[in-house]
Each structure stands twice: as C-alpha cells, then as structure tokens.
Write an enzyme that holds these catalytic residues in place. Structure first.
Site, mmCIF file in Angstrom:
data_model
loop_
_atom_site.group_PDB
_atom_site.id
_atom_site.type_symbol
_atom_site.label_atom_id
_atom_site.label_comp_id
_atom_site.label_asym_id
_atom_site.label_seq_id
_atom_site.Cartn_x
_atom_site.Cartn_y
_atom_site.Cartn_z
ATOM 1 N N ARG A 15 0.831 -1.194 0.000
ATOM 2 C CA ARG A 15 0.000 0.000 0.000
ATOM 3 C C ARG A 15 0.878 1.261 0.000
ATOM 4 N NH1 ARG A 15 -3.723 -1.485 5.083
ATOM 5 N NH2 ARG A 15 -1.750 -2.485 5.671
ATOM 6 N N LYS A 75 1.602 1.806 7.290
ATOM 7 C CA LYS A 75 1.930 0.972 8.444
ATOM 8 C C LYS A 75 2.831 1.716 9.420
ATOM 9 C CE LYS A 75 0.751 -2.464 9.350
ATOM 10 N NZ LYS A 75 -0.452 -2.753 10.166
ATOM 11 N N TYR A 94 -1.003 4.385 10.670
ATOM 12 C CA TYR A 94 -1.393 3.403 11.680
ATOM 13 C C TYR A 94 -0.206 3.168 12.601
ATOM 14 C CZ TYR A 94 -5.569 2.178 8.964
ATOM 15 O OH TYR A 94 -6.772 2.212 8.304
ATOM 16 N N GLU A 118 -5.801 4.792 13.795
ATOM 17 C CA GLU A 118 -6.766 3.890 14.433
ATOM 18 C C GLU A 118 -7.447 4.465 15.656
ATOM 19 O OE1 GLU A 118 -2.817 2.837 16.411
ATOM 20 O OE2 GLU A 118 -3.492 3.353 14.388
ATOM 21 N N ASP A 270 -3.240 -6.928 15.041
ATOM 22 C CA ASP A 270 -2.539 -5.644 15.110
ATOM 23 C C ASP A 270 -2.539 -5.085 16.525
ATOM 24 O OD1 ASP A 270 -1.508 -5.137 12.534
ATOM 25 O OD2 ASP A 270 -3.496 -4.585 11.802
#
Length: 371
Positions: A15, A75, A94, A118, A270
């Site tokens: 991504r 990430k 994140y 998040e 996660d």
C-alpha cells in the site's frame, strides 16, 4: 507545508500513504508533496503519474524523512524509520502502539508528533480511518479462512457453503463491529452457518435486523464463547478496544477440544490478538498450527489487496491530511477533537491513555501537551 510519502518497507506491504488524486488535492492548495520513487508500484501507479499531479520525487526514504514536515504512511514505522524521525515532525499513519513497546519507546525518543489513524474518531463515535481497512480485513477473513480450511493448507477439508445433502461449515465471528459485520456478509453470502458473538445487545439486534434468519446472534459470555468456538470449523476474531491491547477471549486449553483442522483467523492481531495462542504472521508465511488448529494471524491483511486498500484509505484520510497541512497540527487538533483523539505521542509524552496504561508510563492529556 512539505508532505512526505515514503515507500512502505514492512514485509509484503504494497500500500501507499497517498494516491495521485490526494497528492493533486494538496498541491492545488499550495502545499508541496515529496514521494519516494517507486512508492506506488505495488498498486500499479508509476512515478510519472505522481509527477503529472505535481509531486516531486525523492530517491530515498532518508531524503523524505530529512525534509518533510508531515509524513503520511500506512503501516507503523519500522525501527530504522523511527530513528530517522526528528523532534516536532508530524507522523500520520497506523501505529497500534499498545502491543508494541519497542516502537512506542522509539517514538518517544524521537520527539516526533505521532498521530494514529486507528484512534481518530468521528461524531458518531466510530473510527473513520480504521473502518476502511476493517471492511477489507473483515471480508478477507472469510476468504482466508475458507482457503485455510482446505486440506492442502492444513485444514479439515470443509467447504464453507457445503453442497446439497452435506451441511455447511460452522463459522463463528467474535465481535459484531465493522470487521465482524463484513465477515458476516461474506460468510452468509457463501451460505455457511454463521454465528456472531457480541456483548452489546443493541448491536446484536441491529445485526439480527440486517441479516435475519441467515445469522445466529449470541450474547458474549465465557460460557457462550467456549460453547460455540469448540463446535466451529472457522472462528474469526474481530474484537477491538480502541487503542488498547485486544482481550484474550479464546484460551489455549480450548484448542485441543476443537475439531482437528479447524481454523482461527485473528483480525485483532494488530492490537495483540484475541486468541491466547496468536502471534503475528506475514503474507509470505500466513499460518501455523497449535494443537491441530490452523492459525491465520497476518498483521497487515489489507496489504494483500493494496490497490483497493490504498484508495479506500485515502478517501478517509484526505480531509485530515488537508487539515494538518492547512492549519498546522496544533490548530488542527484544537479545532477538531476527533482528530485530537488520534494523537498518541507528542514530543516525548504519551498522549493516549490506553497506551500509557498498557506501557505503565505517564499519561499527558492532548490539551496539556499542545498547550
């Protein structure tokens, strides 16, 4: 503001933090965007497409980390990336800090301003930057589980929907939030026998109204979790406590009582995972077996469908990126309490209580940190 978009370096992560349409929006507003070369190749976007919308290209991640005021990633930063962060630099990505003391400490030491996708909220009490990836992960959990149930992949050789004359698989989904709802949608569509377990009666009523007789809704207790998990072919862990470590709802001693070759997919990995035996895996080696039960615990599930995931994520993150760039982070956080909920680490202080509590470190409220 100079916004940097480095290439993701986590294993099997394709991504990208910003797609060209998002870059164009920021450039149109007068900002500069620096994109690392080949950052978009994993989603079939080449450097020329970024340059066409006004992005500048950087040869290395080091150049981006050295120059950018605001870093936009997908990430959590890896240790070598954390060490390139500098005091006052804004990191928007994140983070999932609760189960990751090493990253937390490195971010504290860097002096950066780390805002986590998040934990950003909205006026409905939802998590708008987590939801797109939760939708993807929830749908993928059933695909992954169905494949893992195949005998060649270690499973017990059960087809989710069965066939005429043969019963379908029993699918149990723990958690009825965004991940759980999307997992239900896919499992029901594949004609499995589906049960969702949740501790909110209100949410169970909503799911019952949405899916009707296709879904069995069960109130969550220690007893009901054990009862339904032990009879399941596929269990999906879809539990979330925002910003905090996931509770361990399925104990190791339960595994030996499950069907040999049954599968658990832990989407909560996660945040540390909701199965006692969960440990993070990668797309390269997604599964392992404990007591005859196949565990699928890939920590970046949406990374397997990076084009869909990147565009879905950018649809949600762009308004917040614009606010940070136009106003500066302090004013943006003061103006939007929902964005302020995303601040996890600020110039050496932990500003998200669940993370501070998990790490047993001092907590500094956001309003105090940015005063």
């Amino acid at each position: 503001m100079l916004i940097g978009v480095p290439k993701e370096i986590k294993s099997q992560e394709y991504r990208v933090g910003m797609v060209p349409s998002s870059v164009r929006e920021l450039v149109h507003m007068g900002h500069k965007v620096l994109v690392e070369k080949d950052a978009g190749l994993g989603i079939a976007i080449d450097d020329a497409q970024y340059e066409a919308v006004g992005a500048q290209l950087a040869e290395t991640a080091e150049e981006i980390f050295a120059k950018a005021d605001l870093l936009v990633k997908v990430k959590e930063p890896q240790p070598n990336e954390c060490k390139m962060l500098r005091p006052g630099q804004i990191l928007f990505t994140y983070l999932h800090l609760a189960p990751d003391p090493i990253q937390t400490q490195l971010l504290i030491e860097s002096g950066c301003v780390a805002i986590a996708y998040e934990t950003v909220t909205d006026r409905f009490g939802q998590l708008p930057l987590l939801s797109p990836m939760s939708e993807v992960a929830g749908r993928m959990s059933i695909q992954a589980g169905a494949r893992s149930l195949e005998k060649a992949h270690g499973g017990r050789g059960v087809l989710l929907g069965g066939v005429p004359g043969v019963e379908p698989a029993n699918v149990v989904i723990i958690g009825g939030g965004v991940v759980g709802t999307n997992a239900i949608r896919m499992a029901v569509g594949m004609e499995a026998s589906v049960t969702v377990i949740d501790r909110s009666l209100h949410r169970l009523r909503e799911l019952d109204s949405q899916f009707g007789a296709s879904l069995n809704t069960i109130y969550s207790t220690v007893d009901t979790i054990e009862q339904y998990v032990l009879n399941a072919d596929l269990v999906v862990g879809a539990v979330l406590v925002p910003g905090a470590a996931a509770p361990k709802l399925v104990r190791k001693d339960m595994l030996s009582k499950m069907h040999p070759g049954s599968v658990i997919v832990d989407v909560a990995i996660d945040q540390g995972g909701c199965f006692e035996t969960s440990k993070a895996t990668t797309h390269a080696e997604p599964t392992y077996v404990v007591d005859g039960v196949v565990h699928y615990c890939v920590a970046n599930m949406p990374g397997a469908v990076p084009r869909t995931s990147s565009f879905a994520l950018n649809n949600a993150t762009l308004p917040f990126i614009v606010a940070l760039a136009n106003k500066g982070y302090k004013q943006a956080l003061r103006d939007d309490p929902h964005l302020a909920n995303g601040l996890n680490v600020h110039e050496g202080d932990i500003t998200y209580k669940a993370v501070a509590d998990t790490m047993n470190k001092p907590y500094v409220p956001t309003e105090d940190a940015i005063a």
